[in-house]
Design a protein around this motif. Structure first.
Motif, PDB file in Angstrom:
ATOM      1  N   ALA A   1      -3.888  91.374  45.333  1.00 41.15           N
ATOM      2  CA  ALA A   1      -2.497  91.545  44.899  1.00 41.15           C
ATOM      3  C   ALA A   1      -2.219  92.999  44.520  1.00 41.15           C
ATOM      4  O   ALA A   1      -1.174  93.567  44.869  1.00 41.15           O
ATOM      5  N   GLN A   2      -3.191  93.622  43.795  1.00 42.07           N
ATOM      6  CA  GLN A   2      -3.014  95.020  43.426  1.00 42.07           C
ATOM      7  C   GLN A   2      -2.988  95.923  44.658  1.00 42.07           C
ATOM      8  O   GLN A   2      -2.212  96.884  44.727  1.00 42.07           O
ATOM      9  N   MET A   3      -3.833  95.601  45.647  1.00 34.60           N
ATOM     10  CA  MET A   3      -3.832  96.381  46.884  1.00 34.60           C
ATOM     11  C   MET A   3      -2.495  96.249  47.609  1.00 34.60           C
ATOM     12  O   MET A   3      -1.972  97.240  48.156  1.00 34.60           O
ATOM     13  N   GLU A   4      -1.939  95.037  47.623  1.00 34.14           N
ATOM     14  CA  GLU A   4      -0.635  94.865  48.242  1.00 34.14           C
ATOM     15  C   GLU A   4       0.431  95.676  47.511  1.00 34.14           C
ATOM     16  O   GLU A   4       1.312  96.301  48.129  1.00 34.14           O
ATOM     17  N   ASN A   5       0.325  95.689  46.153  1.00 32.94           N
ATOM     18  CA  ASN A   5       1.271  96.488  45.368  1.00 32.94           C
ATOM     19  C   ASN A   5       1.118  97.968  45.688  1.00 32.94           C
ATOM     20  O   ASN A   5       2.105  98.695  45.858  1.00 32.94           O
ATOM     21  N   TRP A   6      -0.141  98.411  45.767  1.00 34.70           N
ATOM     22  CA  TRP A   6      -0.393  99.818  46.109  1.00 34.70           C
ATOM     23  C   TRP A   6       0.122 100.130  47.514  1.00 34.70           C
ATOM     24  O   TRP A   6       0.635 101.228  47.762  1.00 34.70           O
ATOM     25  N   LYS A   7      -0.062  99.192  48.412  1.00 30.65           N
ATOM     26  CA  LYS A   7       0.418  99.398  49.773  1.00 30.65           C
ATOM     27  C   LYS A   7       1.933  99.552  49.797  1.00 30.65           C
ATOM     28  O   LYS A   7       2.484 100.433  50.494  1.00 30.65           O
ATOM     29  N   THR A   8       2.612  98.690  49.015  1.00 25.02           N
ATOM     30  CA  THR A   8       4.074  98.798  48.939  1.00 25.02           C
ATOM     31  C   THR A   8       4.489 100.138  48.333  1.00 25.02           C
ATOM     32  O   THR A   8       5.389 100.819  48.839  1.00 25.02           O
ATOM     33  N   ASN A   9       3.801 100.515  47.213  1.00 27.33           N
ATOM     34  CA  ASN A   9       4.124 101.792  46.576  1.00 27.33           C
ATOM     35  C   ASN A   9       3.834 102.966  47.511  1.00 27.33           C
ATOM     36  O   ASN A   9       4.569 103.972  47.514  1.00 27.33           O
ATOM     37  N   LEU A  10       2.762 102.833  48.293  1.00 29.19           N
ATOM     38  CA  LEU A  10       2.435 103.899  49.235  1.00 29.19           C
ATOM     39  C   LEU A  10       3.530 104.055  50.292  1.00 29.19           C
ATOM     40  O   LEU A  10       3.898 105.176  50.671  1.00 29.19           O
ATOM     41  N   GLY A  11       4.064 102.923  50.758  1.00 30.93           N
ATOM     42  CA  GLY A  11       5.173 102.993  51.707  1.00 30.93           C
ATOM     43  C   GLY A  11       6.396 103.653  51.099  1.00 30.93           C
ATOM     44  O   GLY A  11       7.066 104.483  51.733  1.00 30.93           O
ATOM     45  N   VAL A  12       6.680 103.289  49.817  1.00 31.60           N
ATOM     46  CA  VAL A  12       7.825 103.906  49.139  1.00 31.60           C
ATOM     47  C   VAL A  12       7.600 105.399  48.963  1.00 31.60           C
ATOM     48  O   VAL A  12       8.492 106.220  49.192  1.00 31.60           O
ATOM     49  N   MET A  13       6.369 105.778  48.567  1.00 31.63           N
ATOM     50  CA  MET A  13       6.059 107.195  48.380  1.00 31.63           C
ATOM     51  C   MET A  13       6.144 107.962  49.698  1.00 31.63           C
ATOM     52  O   MET A  13       6.604 109.112  49.738  1.00 31.63           O
ATOM     53  N   ALA A  14       5.699 107.331  50.782  1.00 33.72           N
ATOM     54  CA  ALA A  14       5.804 107.985  52.092  1.00 33.72           C
ATOM     55  C   ALA A  14       7.277 108.199  52.470  1.00 33.72           C
ATOM     56  O   ALA A  14       7.662 109.260  52.995  1.00 33.72           O
ATOM     57  N   SER A  15       8.107 107.179  52.169  1.00 31.29           N
ATOM     58  CA  SER A  15       9.532 107.317  52.446  1.00 31.29           C
ATOM     59  C   SER A  15      10.150 108.430  51.597  1.00 31.29           C
ATOM     60  O   SER A  15      10.942 109.252  52.087  1.00 31.29           O
ATOM     61  N   LYS A  16       9.754 108.472  50.301  1.00 35.67           N
ATOM     62  CA  LYS A  16      10.241 109.538  49.425  1.00 35.67           C
ATOM     63  C   LYS A  16       9.784 110.901  49.916  1.00 35.67           C
ATOM     64  O   LYS A  16      10.531 111.896  49.851  1.00 35.67           O
ATOM     65  N   GLU A  17       8.546 110.970  50.409  1.00 36.36           N
ATOM     66  CA  GLU A  17       8.038 112.245  50.922  1.00 36.36           C
ATOM     67  C   GLU A  17       8.880 112.727  52.095  1.00 36.36           C
ATOM     68  O   GLU A  17       9.254 113.917  52.160  1.00 36.36           O
ATOM     69  N   ARG A  18       9.174 111.808  53.017  1.00 35.78           N
ATOM     70  CA  ARG A  18      10.032 112.198  54.137  1.00 35.78           C
ATOM     71  C   ARG A  18      11.412 112.653  53.656  1.00 35.78           C
ATOM     72  O   ARG A  18      11.980 113.628  54.164  1.00 35.78           O
ATOM     73  N   GLN A  19      11.944 111.938  52.639  1.00 37.34           N
ATOM     74  CA  GLN A  19      13.248 112.307  52.104  1.00 37.34           C
ATOM     75  C   GLN A  19      13.207 113.696  51.469  1.00 37.34           C
ATOM     76  O   GLN A  19      14.100 114.529  51.697  1.00 37.34           O
ATOM     77  N   TYR A  20      12.146 113.961  50.665  1.00 41.43           N
ATOM     78  CA  TYR A  20      12.037 115.258  50.003  1.00 41.43           C
ATOM     79  C   TYR A  20      11.811 116.378  51.015  1.00 41.43           C
ATOM     80  O   TYR A  20      12.339 117.490  50.849  1.00 41.43           O
TER      81      TYR A  20
END
Length: 301
Positions: A193-212
């Motif tokens: 479950a924690q890995m899935e959460n990290w995976k979701t956060n990683l996707g969000v961070m990747a999206s934020k990185e592209r935005q920044y």
């Protein structure tokens, strides 16, 4: 095709066994040996096919059997001869004992029992006589063997204790590993479950990185359009602001003078001269400000 003839007295013979006299002699010898062995057992020789392979195998068996039988007969004859000598010696010793009055029938029962015990001990110790030295040698040999057995037993006991200790440690280690495995298996679901959460956060961070990155590129393009260059850094801007304050201090009297033009005398000629003088002072101040800015930019380069 092999020719087969059946019968107890006339065993089956193949064409390969008719090749020569040696083969016929071997067949006869094997036949005689089989008949003797089965007669001794009280049975008849069974019918079977004589092939070169079976003849060779039976001939080897017959040769080995005859050699061993001959050796056994020699040993048996030797034993029979020794037994006859022992019986003859026993008869002479019995006659001597009877002549001196020590016959078995005249001895007390306890003496006879002691003699039997002594003989049994001698047989047990595997000695040829009942002399004291023979008993001592035999007992010494038994003592040595007993010591060796005790040493081996102690060594085996020590090894068994070591193996038992290793076994206990292995069982304890196995128990620990099983407990650890069970704990890890229990932690699998939360970790997933924690890995899935990290995976979701990683996707969000990747999206934020592209935005920044996109915003950074946009800001960079905007700065390029307005003429911003990396040479205009914070220190240069601070220095230019200080120079601007100094220039404002120097131009403030001029501005105050210009604002006081409304208080000029009515004489237009004097007013024109005063205005021209103030204009020259203002131009000189602007030129000084430009020189200071250019010098500051040159210094930063």
């Amino acid at each position: 095709m092999n020719e087969m003839i059946s019968g107890v007295g006339d065993p089956v013979v193949t064409d390969a066994t008719k090749g020569g006299g040696s083969d016929a002699a071997r067949i006869a010898e094997v036949k005689a040996w089989l008949a003797a062995q089965f007669d001794a057992a009280g049975k008849e020789v069974p019918n079977f096919e004589y092939t070169p392979r079976s003849i060779a195998h039976l001939y080897n068996l017959a040769t080995v059997s005859q050699a061993k039988t001959q050796a056994a007969n020699i040993v048996a004859n030797d034993f029979r001869q020794k037994a006859a000598e022992y019986r003859s010696q026993a008869a002479r010793i019995r006659e001597i004992l009877e002549n001196v009055g020590l016959a078995q029938e005249s001895l007390p029962s306890n003496v006879v029992a002691s003699a039997h015990v002594l003989a049994n001990v001698a047989n047990l110790l595997n000695i040829r006589d009942t002399e004291l030295s023979s008993f001592l040698v035999a007992m010494g040999d038994i003592s040595l063997r007993k010591t060796g057995v005790e040493e081996k037993r102690a060594k085996v006991h020590k090894e068994s204790k070591t193996l038992l200790e290793y076994t206990r440690k292995a069982i304890a280690r196995l128990t620990y590993l099983k407990r650890t495995l069970a704990q890890l298996e229990d932690d699998v679901a939360p970790c997933e479950a924690q890995m899935e959460n990290w995976k979701t956060n990683l996707g969000v961070m990747a999206s934020k990185e592209r935005q920044y990155v996109q915003q950074y590129n946009n800001y960079k393009a905007l700065l390029n359009r307005v003429g911003y260059t990396p040479e205009i850094n914070h220190g240069v801007l601070v220095e230019m602001a200080e120079h601007r304050k100094e220039l404002e201090k120097k131009t403030k009297p001029i501005l105050d003078t210009l604002r006081s033009y409304q208080d000029l005398p009515p004489d237009k000629a004097l007013a024109a001269l005063a205005i021209e003088d103030k204009k020259r002072q203002y131009a000189a101040a602007e030129k000084y400000l430009e020189d200071v800015l250019h010098s500051a930019l040159a210094t930063s380069d």
